[in-house]
Structures are given as C-alpha cells and as structure tokens.
Design a protein around this motif. Structure first.
Motif, PDB file in Angstrom:
ATOM      1  N   VAL A  57       0.851  -1.204   0.000  1.00  0.00           N
ATOM      2  CA  VAL A  57       0.000   0.000   0.000  1.00  0.00           C
ATOM      3  C   VAL A  57       0.881   1.247   0.000  1.00  0.00           C
ATOM      4  N   VAL A  58       1.935   1.234   0.808  1.00  0.00           N
ATOM      5  CA  VAL A  58       2.839   2.399   0.872  1.00  0.00           C
ATOM      6  C   VAL A  58       3.516   2.609  -0.486  1.00  0.00           C
ATOM      7  N   ARG A  59       3.981   1.507  -1.081  1.00  0.00           N
ATOM      8  CA  ARG A  59       4.661   1.633  -2.382  1.00  0.00           C
ATOM      9  C   ARG A  59       3.690   2.149  -3.440  1.00  0.00           C
ATOM     10  N   ARG A  60       2.454   1.659  -3.408  1.00  0.00           N
ATOM     11  CA  ARG A  60       1.440   2.141  -4.363  1.00  0.00           C
ATOM     12  C   ARG A  60       1.165   3.624  -4.125  1.00  0.00           C
ATOM     13  N   PHE A  61       1.062   3.998  -2.836  1.00  0.00           N
ATOM     14  CA  PHE A  61       0.820   5.394  -2.477  1.00  0.00           C
ATOM     15  C   PHE A  61       1.906   6.295  -3.083  1.00  0.00           C
ATOM     16  N   HIS A  62       3.133   5.779  -3.128  1.00  0.00           N
ATOM     17  CA  HIS A  62       4.232   6.566  -3.698  1.00  0.00           C
ATOM     18  C   HIS A  62       4.314   6.434  -5.214  1.00  0.00           C
ATOM     19  N   GLY A  63       3.341   5.796  -5.837  1.00  0.00           N
ATOM     20  CA  GLY A  63       3.219   5.830  -7.285  1.00  0.00           C
ATOM     21  C   GLY A  63       3.573   4.576  -8.046  1.00  0.00           C
ATOM     22  N   GLU A  64       4.183   3.593  -7.396  1.00  0.00           N
ATOM     23  CA  GLU A  64       4.571   2.392  -8.159  1.00  0.00           C
ATOM     24  C   GLU A  64       3.348   1.730  -8.779  1.00  0.00           C
ATOM     25  N   ALA A 187       6.645  11.597 -27.504  1.00  0.00           N
ATOM     26  CA  ALA A 187       7.625  12.674 -27.698  1.00  0.00           C
ATOM     27  C   ALA A 187       8.364  12.912 -26.380  1.00  0.00           C
ATOM     28  N   GLU A 188       9.642  13.285 -26.522  1.00  0.00           N
ATOM     29  CA  GLU A 188      10.513  13.430 -25.352  1.00  0.00           C
ATOM     30  C   GLU A 188       9.980  14.448 -24.336  1.00  0.00           C
ATOM     31  N   ASP A 189       9.296  15.488 -24.844  1.00  0.00           N
ATOM     32  CA  ASP A 189       8.830  16.537 -23.921  1.00  0.00           C
ATOM     33  C   ASP A 189       7.360  16.369 -23.538  1.00  0.00           C
ATOM     34  N   ASP A 190       6.776  15.182 -23.820  1.00  0.00           N
ATOM     35  CA  ASP A 190       5.372  14.948 -23.464  1.00  0.00           C
ATOM     36  C   ASP A 190       5.241  14.860 -21.940  1.00  0.00           C
ATOM     37  N   PRO A 191       4.393  15.711 -21.344  1.00  0.00           N
ATOM     38  CA  PRO A 191       4.274  15.705 -19.877  1.00  0.00           C
ATOM     39  C   PRO A 191       3.807  14.366 -19.294  1.00  0.00           C
ATOM     40  N   HIS A 192       3.151  13.519 -20.127  1.00  0.00           N
ATOM     41  CA  HIS A 192       2.701  12.217 -19.608  1.00  0.00           C
ATOM     42  C   HIS A 192       3.851  11.363 -19.079  1.00  0.00           C
ATOM     43  N   THR A 194       6.099  12.154 -17.209  1.00  0.00           N
ATOM     44  CA  THR A 194       6.416  12.469 -15.809  1.00  0.00           C
ATOM     45  C   THR A 194       5.213  12.203 -14.898  1.00  0.00           C
ATOM     46  N   GLN A 195       4.199  11.478 -15.434  1.00  0.00           N
ATOM     47  CA  GLN A 195       2.984  11.225 -14.646  1.00  0.00           C
ATOM     48  C   GLN A 195       2.692   9.727 -14.534  1.00  0.00           C
ATOM     49  N   GLY A 196       1.996   9.373 -13.445  1.00  0.00           N
ATOM     50  CA  GLY A 196       1.449   8.021 -13.272  1.00  0.00           C
ATOM     51  C   GLY A 196       2.451   6.895 -13.488  1.00  0.00           C
ATOM     52  N   ASP A 197       1.934   5.785 -14.017  1.00  0.00           N
ATOM     53  CA  ASP A 197       2.749   4.582 -14.209  1.00  0.00           C
ATOM     54  C   ASP A 197       3.985   4.840 -15.070  1.00  0.00           C
ATOM     55  N   LEU A 198       3.865   5.752 -16.039  1.00  0.00           N
ATOM     56  CA  LEU A 198       4.952   5.949 -17.014  1.00  0.00           C
ATOM     57  C   LEU A 198       6.280   6.306 -16.345  1.00  0.00           C
ATOM     58  N   ARG A 199       6.217   6.947 -15.158  1.00  0.00           N
ATOM     59  CA  ARG A 199       7.446   7.330 -14.444  1.00  0.00           C
ATOM     60  C   ARG A 199       8.277   6.108 -14.063  1.00  0.00           C
ATOM     61  N   ALA A 205      11.503   2.195 -23.759  1.00  0.00           N
ATOM     62  CA  ALA A 205      10.348   1.543 -24.386  1.00  0.00           C
ATOM     63  C   ALA A 205       9.224   2.539 -24.649  1.00  0.00           C
ATOM     64  N   LEU A 206       9.306   3.709 -24.022  1.00  0.00           N
ATOM     65  CA  LEU A 206       8.236   4.699 -24.162  1.00  0.00           C
ATOM     66  C   LEU A 206       8.556   5.765 -25.198  1.00  0.00           C
TER      67      LEU A 206
END
Ligand code: GLN
Length: 284
Positions: A57-64, A187-192, A194-199, A205-206
C-alpha cells in the motif's frame, strides 16, 4: 493479537490508495481470486500477510504501478508476468492484436514478426489465437526478452520464438507475412512521461527521444525488405501521429494505407500492405 480481516484491510488501504488497487493488492497477498475475496471478506490476514500488504500500500501510495507490485497484468484475457524491464500491457494495444488476427488465416501457416515485444503480450496473444502461425518476437533489451520467454512458457505458446535483436538486425534475409509493432512513440517533452505509471516504466520503451517518430520512421523504412509481396505492416502510434504515419507508409510504397481508432476514439493503429498491386486497390 488482533488480526485484521480482508474488509478491515481494504477500509484502511482506501484512505491512501484507490479501491480497485487495494483489492488487487489484497488478492495478490492472499493469492486468491476476486470472487474468493467477495465471498470471504471476513477472512483474516496473518501478521506476515498484513505487513506485506501494508508495504505494498505504501509503495502504491508513492506511485509504483500495481502491475509491477503484483508482477502481472491481464491483456486480452491472458495473464502476463511483468517486471520493470517491460512496459505494462495497455488496453489500447488490444486493437493492434484485433487487426493482426483479422489478417492471419486460422487454417494455414503464416509468418509473423513482432518488433519490440516487451512482455510478449502482442506476440503471445496472437500465437494463442492462431496456433498455425509461426511468430518471431524481438526486443533490444535482453531483460525484456527474458520476461517474454517466461510468458511464452507460462502461457504454453510454443509457436513463438523470442530473440534479442535491435529491430531487424538479427533477422538477416527473413521475410514475414505480417509485421506488427508497438514501438516507443511518445515525444521526449510529453508531460505524460512524468505522470502516473509511465514514471516507473522503461523510458527506452516509451520514447525514442525528440518528437517520438524516430522508431516509427525506421520501422516503416525497413519493413518492406522483411515482408513478402502482399504482406502487411501494422503499427501502434501516438494520439497525434496517424496522419504522419500514413504519409510515411505511402512514401515507403505501402498500399491500402489506413488508420483505425481505439475504444477511446483515438486513431491508434496505422498500417499498409507491401506490393504494387495494392496501389490499384486504393483507387477502386
Ligand atoms: N500507449 C502508451 C502510453 O501512451 C505508450 C506506449 C508506447 O510508447 N509504445 O502510455
């Protein structure tokens, strides 16, 4: 000592993470199905299970991503193992599989290539639905290829061969009836990014860097040399890349060039057919 029940654990977790995430983490800790969880909400977690659940739960809370925490993700109703070495299979990629299956005959052999296979979700799903097809899946990353091999084994897909290769590099003169790919295209500068699972997903691969088109350009330019006459190329791409993908395909002498929307209505897969006859077919 008071042991907490499934229901209590879920209540506590919901203060920090989403409902369905909490449920999937409990299922993982107890190694039970959703149906079992509903029927046994009063089941107790032993202290070790409770501690493990709290940690997740803690790891998920931190975004993993949940998929990495539980080590799997469902794709096309199949259970794929995932690690941080591979992208998490996404629902929109099921469109690429649908379009591939439409083109692969069920009653005779067909050679298929999946470029940048990651977890192997695309190649293995195709293999399971078309047992007569002979599928080669490549990935630049040996760690990703190892995950794909594990999935092929666990899902008993014996008509898939997984190879570590930089795109077509290890495929020499081989030709295929169908080439599919979900390449890095963000694209390299796509804000996605830096968000959610993609981080937490493998960056290589992205995104290929820059405007996200480099790998698509390379694949479109190189694919004809690895397709039989009349063979097709299908590519997943970004929400704003359908027009440029069709242009690239047409310029590379593909015919019957098309784009298709995913379930969200976003143009997500483009493709075309190799061969001069197909140009005629476009006009009629
Ligand atoms: N569809 C993924 C996303 O936008 C990206 C996958 C890819 O780059 N191939 O999150």
């Amino acid at each position: 000592m008071h042991q907490i029940t499934v229901l209590e654990a879920l209540h506590q977790a919901r203060r920090e993470i989403g409902d369905s995430d909490a449920r999937m983490l409990v299922q993982h800790v107890l190694k039970v199905s959703h149906a079992h969880l509903i029927a046994h909400a009063d089941q107790e977690l032993n202290p070790e299970q409770a501690r493990y659940f709290q940690l997740l739960v803690v790891r998920r809370f931190h975004g993993e991503p949940v998929a990495y925490l539980i080590g799997s993700r469902e794709f096309y109703s199949l259970d794929f193992k995932v690690t941080p070495a591979v992208l998490i299979p996404r629902p929109e990629t099921e469109l690429l599989v649908d379009l591939a299956l439409e083109r692969i005959p069920a009653n005779r052999p067909c050679k298929v290539l999946d470029l940048g296979t990651g977890s192997g979700a695309i190649a293995i799903t195709i293999a399971k639905h078309r047992p007569l097809a002979d599928i080669v899946a490549v990935d630049f990353s040996a760690a990703a290829a190892a995950v794909a091999k594990m999935n092929a084994e666990h899902l008993n897909a014996d008509n898939v061969r997984i190879i570590t290769s930089d795109w077509f590099h290890e495929l020499a003169e081989q030709r295929f009836d169908l080439v599919v790919s979900n390449p890095p295209y963000i694209a390299e500068d796509d804000p996605h990014l830096t968000q959610g699972d993609l981080r937490f997903e493998p960056r290589k691969a992205l995104t290929p860097g820059d405007n996200g088109l480099e790998c698509i350009r390379f694949i479109v330019a190189s694919a004809c040399a690895h397709l039989v006459e009349g063979g097709a190329l299908l590519l997943e791409h970004g929400y704003n890349q359908a027009d440029v993908c069709r242009q690239l395909l047409s310029r590379a002498d593909f015919g019957r060039v098309f784009s298709r929307p995913d379930l969200a209505g976003i143009m997500r897969v483009s493709g075309g057919v190799r061969g001069s006859f197909s140009r005629e077919a476009v006009r009629i």
